[in-house]
Design a protein around this motif. Structure first.
Motif, mmCIF file in Angstrom:
data_model
loop_
_atom_site.group_PDB
_atom_site.id
_atom_site.type_symbol
_atom_site.label_atom_id
_atom_site.label_comp_id
_atom_site.label_asym_id
_atom_site.label_seq_id
_atom_site.Cartn_x
_atom_site.Cartn_y
_atom_site.Cartn_z
ATOM 1 N N UNK A 92 44.108 -67.683 -2.483
ATOM 2 C CA UNK A 92 43.607 -67.872 -3.836
ATOM 3 C C UNK A 92 44.225 -66.796 -4.726
ATOM 4 N N UNK A 97 34.040 -78.552 -4.862
ATOM 5 C CA UNK A 97 34.709 -77.503 -5.625
ATOM 6 C C UNK A 97 36.044 -77.989 -6.180
ATOM 7 N N UNK A 133 40.652 -63.102 -1.324
ATOM 8 C CA UNK A 133 40.716 -64.193 -0.368
ATOM 9 C C UNK A 133 42.155 -64.669 -0.294
ATOM 10 N N UNK A 175 39.133 -72.520 -8.763
ATOM 11 C CA UNK A 175 39.948 -71.478 -8.145
ATOM 12 C C UNK A 175 41.386 -71.970 -8.075
ATOM 13 N N UNK A 229 28.169 -57.831 -13.121
ATOM 14 C CA UNK A 229 27.773 -58.656 -11.989
ATOM 15 C C UNK A 229 26.462 -59.355 -12.310
ATOM 16 N N UNK A 253 37.297 -61.533 -10.261
ATOM 17 C CA UNK A 253 36.780 -60.178 -10.470
ATOM 18 C C UNK A 253 37.005 -59.319 -9.236
ATOM 19 N N UNK A 258 23.103 -51.234 -4.634
ATOM 20 C CA UNK A 258 22.912 -52.648 -4.321
ATOM 21 C C UNK A 258 24.240 -53.397 -4.286
ATOM 22 N N UNK A 259 25.051 -53.118 -5.275
ATOM 23 C CA UNK A 259 26.276 -53.906 -5.328
ATOM 24 C C UNK A 259 27.464 -53.164 -4.745
ATOM 25 N N UNK A 312 31.658 -71.670 -5.977
ATOM 26 C CA UNK A 312 31.631 -70.918 -4.730
ATOM 27 C C UNK A 312 33.027 -70.399 -4.407
ATOM 28 N N UNK A 313 33.064 -69.247 -3.783
ATOM 29 C CA UNK A 313 34.343 -68.719 -3.305
ATOM 30 C C UNK A 313 34.296 -68.739 -1.785
ATOM 31 N N UNK A 318 33.863 -65.273 1.638
ATOM 32 C CA UNK A 318 33.320 -63.998 1.193
ATOM 33 C C UNK A 318 31.934 -63.805 1.813
ATOM 34 N N UNK A 325 25.584 -62.416 -7.241
ATOM 35 C CA UNK A 325 25.091 -62.249 -5.879
ATOM 36 C C UNK A 325 23.620 -62.633 -5.839
ATOM 37 N N UNK A 359 34.219 -73.451 -13.332
ATOM 38 C CA UNK A 359 35.276 -72.572 -12.869
ATOM 39 C C UNK A 359 36.002 -73.211 -11.694
ATOM 40 N N UNK A 365 35.382 -57.241 -7.826
ATOM 41 C CA UNK A 365 34.240 -57.003 -6.957
ATOM 42 C C UNK A 365 34.273 -57.923 -5.745
ATOM 43 N N UNK A 366 34.750 -59.125 -5.982
ATOM 44 C CA UNK A 366 34.833 -60.083 -4.884
ATOM 45 C C UNK A 366 36.065 -59.744 -4.070
ATOM 46 N N UNK A 367 35.904 -59.712 -2.791
ATOM 47 C CA UNK A 367 37.061 -59.298 -1.990
ATOM 48 C C UNK A 367 38.139 -60.372 -2.045
ATOM 49 N N UNK A 395 26.053 -63.306 0.624
ATOM 50 C CA UNK A 395 25.224 -63.103 -0.562
ATOM 51 C C UNK A 395 26.031 -63.202 -1.856
ATOM 52 N N UNK A 396 27.354 -63.164 -1.755
ATOM 53 C CA UNK A 396 28.167 -63.413 -2.956
ATOM 54 C C UNK A 396 28.216 -64.916 -3.151
ATOM 55 N N UNK A 415 31.253 -67.501 -8.597
ATOM 56 C CA UNK A 415 31.603 -67.031 -9.933
ATOM 57 C C UNK A 415 30.892 -67.884 -10.973
ATOM 58 N N UNK A 416 30.499 -67.236 -12.052
ATOM 59 C CA UNK A 416 29.999 -68.012 -13.182
ATOM 60 C C UNK A 416 30.815 -67.657 -14.411
ATOM 61 N N UNK A 428 34.182 -76.050 3.280
ATOM 62 C CA UNK A 428 33.552 -76.712 2.149
ATOM 63 C C UNK A 428 32.826 -77.961 2.632
ATOM 64 N N UNK A 459 31.219 -62.362 -11.003
ATOM 65 C CA UNK A 459 30.641 -62.761 -9.719
ATOM 66 C C UNK A 459 29.107 -62.682 -9.779
ATOM 67 N N UNK A 475 30.090 -52.563 -0.045
ATOM 68 C CA UNK A 475 31.042 -53.525 -0.583
ATOM 69 C C UNK A 475 32.318 -52.845 -1.025
#
Lengths: 178, 710
Positions: free
Chosen positions: B682, B584, B679, B695, A105, B673, A159-160, A54-55, A58, A76, B693, B675-677, A61-62, A65-66, B632, A74, A164
């Motif tokens: 981090x 985490x 943070x 962080x 994604x 990535x 969608x993505x 988990x991040x 954010x 979603x 994974x 795509x993820x805003x 729905x995000x 990461x895998x 968390x 990422x 965003x």
């Protein structure tokens, strides 16, 4: 970034035109009661559910990461993205790895259905009742009637991306200013 | 040969090859900048470099490059053949560097997809004048010297390269069809092909490249060549592209006929290739030959009869291929994945069934682990590059700047083979350049009298040193100049208002020296071309910090200063501690951890606003609960049950509450990535040994965020 995206779009469309065997093929999956379809040209692979890191801080729905063979991508949750109630992940839960505009994604979906051939002429635009409704359906660009019902066709780019990416760009701009 | 006009495929090769050659050239020049003259090996080398670039630029029709390199080639041809005594070495060096800069500039244009349109006239004139002077001087002394340049004197001599017994002489005339396009280029391609086998080659018209009109002349009168070679008639014919030719006349001449025929061509431009025998002779000449220093470029003596290699100058490091960095990264990812897969296999729960006989499996798995570890090391070392090229640039800077400022400075380079990660090299070049420039400009005294009066040698000395110690690279720029004046720095700092009115004694030497890294800080009264504007040192520090390095300043007044960049060996791998908060894992860079402590509730101070502080040994630190900050679940809330990590970044500290420590390990940093805003707090993510994974906490971000909240 925007230029890069545009460029990618072009090449992607070129590929689409070139690859006839993928034309009209849609990967369909079930989320909630509805069936959705996504053009197979976007789909990279389907993998089983994995532990997700988990991040914090954010969008809900995000999911995090895998690790896709060393590449960190990422994921979603499509359900949450469609503003449905989240549900438990089960054995049937899958991750569809898609490539959209050079971004990889993962989409968490409840159940993969099948690959369907849907001809252009059986796709109709979604009926819009009012502005609000229309806005809600913005990732759905068409409805397709197939043998056993109606499938909602998703535009993965919308969608993505869209909001965003705009948000990211906005953030970057703010950061630059500050 | 005709396909060589396909410029698209040639261009890349040309750029790469020429770039390499120019680097090599600059290396030779700077190596010998302080010597009195070039030795034979160098002259030969420079000659060959120029010749190669001339040849290939000619094929690609970059006329300005061709002309300039041709001119310089003439100069070196003359030097090589005549061994004039009083060559103004400095001037020569400047000319070579000017040409090198010019060609580099043009190559850059080509790389950017532009046309090379630099004006070569001035350079060519300068070189002409220089060559003229060289020859002039010698003529005055009454010695007859061979000449290679048609622009100088009409009374020039032409010395035929020593012809071996097995040499053949040919007169070749090509008549092209009257509708042939660009016959001058065809003619050039013919000469280019023949040059490979030629011991000597003359042709007319001679200005086929520079003069468009020569095409008409060639069509009308034919293209005539005089060739001296070891190759047989058949081999020569095979080399000439006869596609558009109407008629090729091929006469074999005797040596005497050839001598006579030279008269016809005598006043024409001469293109010369050293014949093996002659080359050997030149090499054998003991005159002025210096003992090769370590690092000298070794000139390979050609084997007799192998004229073919003449035009193809091999770069120094031929066993290197360039690989796309993306591919390297992909390989690195895969190897990382392999290591993880290995762990999954070797620690598979299926193996833990009691009573299994596993000794063979253990042996095999030990072998596998060894190989994967080695594989990992190799890929890591692949990203490492020696600092040689960076230091080369510094030589050039010292040379340029010291000449311009009229200072006599010697540069000593130590440890240029030290290897660092490629990314880091890209980041340190500019800062290092700045430091070197500063040393030359500010460090070394203006006048040599200032130096001699306090017992220092008149010649200034700058030492550029790199060494590798304890996972860090130390790159220092040391000068024996006037050093930093603490008093002056302190006064300046007061003036600028960067310090409150604290007395000077409250600052340590290091703190005072660090003033120079503040923006807009310059004690230099005048602004010069090179420095003194007070921008720079702060940029240097910023750049260095961006690769998590630091700048140490040390100086003794009147004795000199030393600036040391301390940078990590590689950016891609950091040593980290894996900790757990809730479910985490997080990674904290080991270098930024000051200590782990377990504290009780009593050392916590609660502010009414909800802020918390920790008092440790009388010092008060800001306190962040990671679980609350990042929301968390399932984590420790009582401070006694968790562990407090004290983190430090650039002098400011912060305490972070975590649940438990997991392990210490080397981690490969990967970006989150895009795509993820982003943070705050981090800086990236990484894979742990089990494939999950984690962080990576960014201490700077944590501190910043904390500051914003307040």
């Amino acid at each position: 970034m925007a230029e890069e995206l545009l460029k990618n779009e072009e090449t992607e469309q070129d590929e689409l035109l070139e690859d006839d065997s993928q034309k009209g093929k849609f990967m369909t999956f079930q989320t909630g009661k509805e069936f959705f379809g996504i053009s197979i040209s976007y789909v990279n692979e389907i993998i089983a559910m994995q532990p997700i890191a988990a991040i914090p801080e954010v969008e809900d729905y995000v999911k995090g990461l895998i690790n896709l063979r060393g590449k960190i991508i990422p994921v979603i949750d499509v359900r949450v993205r469609f503003k449905m109630e989240p549900c438990e992940y089960t054995d049937r839960t899958c991750i569809i790895v898609i490539d959209v505009k050079s971004t990889t994604i993962g989409l968490i979906v409840e159940k993969i259905a099948e690959v369907d051939t849907i001809m252009d002429d059986s796709i109709m635009p979604p009926p819009s009742l009012g502005r609000k409704e229309h806005e809600h359906n913005k990732y759905v660009y068409g409805l397709a009637r197939t043998g056993d019902g109606v499938k909602l066709l998703i535009d993965p780019e919308k969608l993505i991306k869209q909001d965003d990416i705009e948000a990211v760009v906005e953030d970057a701009r703010k950061e630059e200013q500050s | 040969m005709a396909e060589e006009f396909n410029t698209e495929s040639m261009l890349d090769m040309f750029l790469y090859e020429s770039g390499q050659l120019l680097e090599k050239l600059e290396g030779i020049i700077l190596e010998k900048q302080d010597a009195d003259c070039f030795d034979d090996a160098d002259i030969n080398e420079i000659f060959r470099v120029m010749h190669t670039i001339k040849g290939s630029s000619g094929v690609l029709m970059y006329d300005n490059i061709t002309k300039v390199t041709h001119k310089l080639e003439d100069v070196f041809y003359y030097l090589r053949e005549s061994h004039p005594d009083d060559v103004p070495h400095m001037e020569l060096v400047e000319h070579v560097l000017a040409v090198s800069d010019f060609v580099t500039g043009e190559l850059d244009k080509l790389k950017n997809g532009e046309q090379p349109d630099g004006d070569e006239k001035q350079l060519v004139e300068d070189l002409d004048e220089f060559l003229g002077r060289l020859k002039g001087e010698i003529t005055k002394q009454g010695i007859q010297m061979p000449q290679a340049n048609k622009h100088v004197e009409p009374t020039q001599f032409y010395i035929t390269p020593v012809a071996g017994d097995d040499s053949h002489f040919y007169r070749i005339s090509i008549h092209y069809r009257s509708d042939t396009q660009m016959s001058n280029l065809r003619a050039y391609s013919a000469t280019y092909a023949l040059k490979e086998v030629a011991e000597d080659l003359l042709y007319t018209p001679d200005d086929i490249l520079s003069n468009e009109a020569s095409a008409d002349v060639i069509v009308a009168e034919g293209f005539h060549m005089l060739l001296q070679t070891k190759s047989s008639k058949e081999e020569v014919i095979a080399l000439i592209d006869s596609s558009e030719a109407e008629e090729i006349n091929f006469d074999e001449l005797t040596k005497e006929e050839y001598g006579n025929a030279l008269g016809e061509f005598g006043r024409e431009q001469v293109i010369l290739e050293p014949a093996p025998a002659e080359k050997a002779k030149a090499d054998a000449k003991p005159e002025k030959k210096e003992a090769p220093k370590p690092g000298d470029y070794v000139v390979k003596t050609k084997e007799a009869g192998k004229g073919k290699t003449l035009a193809k100058n091999q770069p120094k490091q031929q066993s290197i291929i360039s690989v796309n960095v993306e591919k390297m990264d992909a390989l690195m990812d895969l190897i990382g994945e392999l290591v993880i897969a290995e762990a999954v296999v070797l620690q598979n729960p299926d193996l833990k069934v009691p009573g299994l006989e596993l000794s063979n499996f253990q042996k095999a798995s030990g072998q596998l682990s060894k190989i994967t570890t080695e594989l990992q090391e190799v890929i890591m070392s692949m990203r490492m590059m020696p600092l040689t090229n960076v230091f080369q640039k510094m030589r050039r800077i010292v040379f340029d700047v010291s000449r311009k400022l009229g200072k006599d400075i010697e540069l000593e380079v130590v440890g240029e083979n030290t290897e660092v990660d490629k990314n880091i090299i890209e980041h340190i070049t500019d800062p290092l350049m700045h430091l070197v420039r500063n040393s030359v400009d500010h460090g070394i005294e203006e006048n040599s009298e200032d130096r001699t009066s306090i017992g220092k040698p008149a010649k200034g000395k700058i030492t550029l040193e790199a060494k590798n110690e304890g996972g860090k690279v130390y790159i220092s720029v040391k000068d024996d100049g006037k050093g930093l004046n603490k008093e002056k720095l302190y006064q300046k700092a007061l003036e600028k208002g960067v310090i409150e009115n604290k007395p000077m004694s409250e600052f340590t030497d290091k703190e005072i020296f660090r003033f120079i890294t503040l923006p807009g800080f310059s004690t230099k009264e005048e602004v010069t071309e090179y420095s003194g504007r007070g921008v720079g040192m702060d940029v240097v520090v910023k750049n260095i910090q961006s690769i998590s390095g630091r700048l140490d300043i040390n100086s003794v007044e009147f004795e000199g200063s030393e600036m040391t960049l301390v940078i990590p060996l590689t950016l891609a791998i950091i040593n980290g501690i894996v900790v757990q908060v809730g479910n985490s894992p997080f990674v904290i860079e080991t270098a930024s951890i000051k200590e782990f402590v377990r504290v009780g509730e009593d050392s916590l101070i609660h502010e009414p606003s909800g802020e918390e502080y920790i008092v440790l040994r009388g010092e008060c630190y800001p306190f962040i609960r990671l679980n609350e900050k990042y929301d968390l679940p399932d984590s420790v809330h009582k401070i006694e049950e968790g562990i407090v990590v004290v983190l430090e970044h650039e002098g400011s500290q912060v305490c972070v509450l975590i649940d438990k420590l997991l392990q210490e390990q080397e981690i490969v940093v990967k970006p989150i990535p895009p795509y993820v805003k982003k943070v705050k707090g981090l800086s990236g993510c990484t894979q742990l040994g089990d494939g999950s994974i984690a962080l990576i906490l960014d201490i700077a971000g944590l501190l910043m965020h904390d500051g914003e909240r307040r």
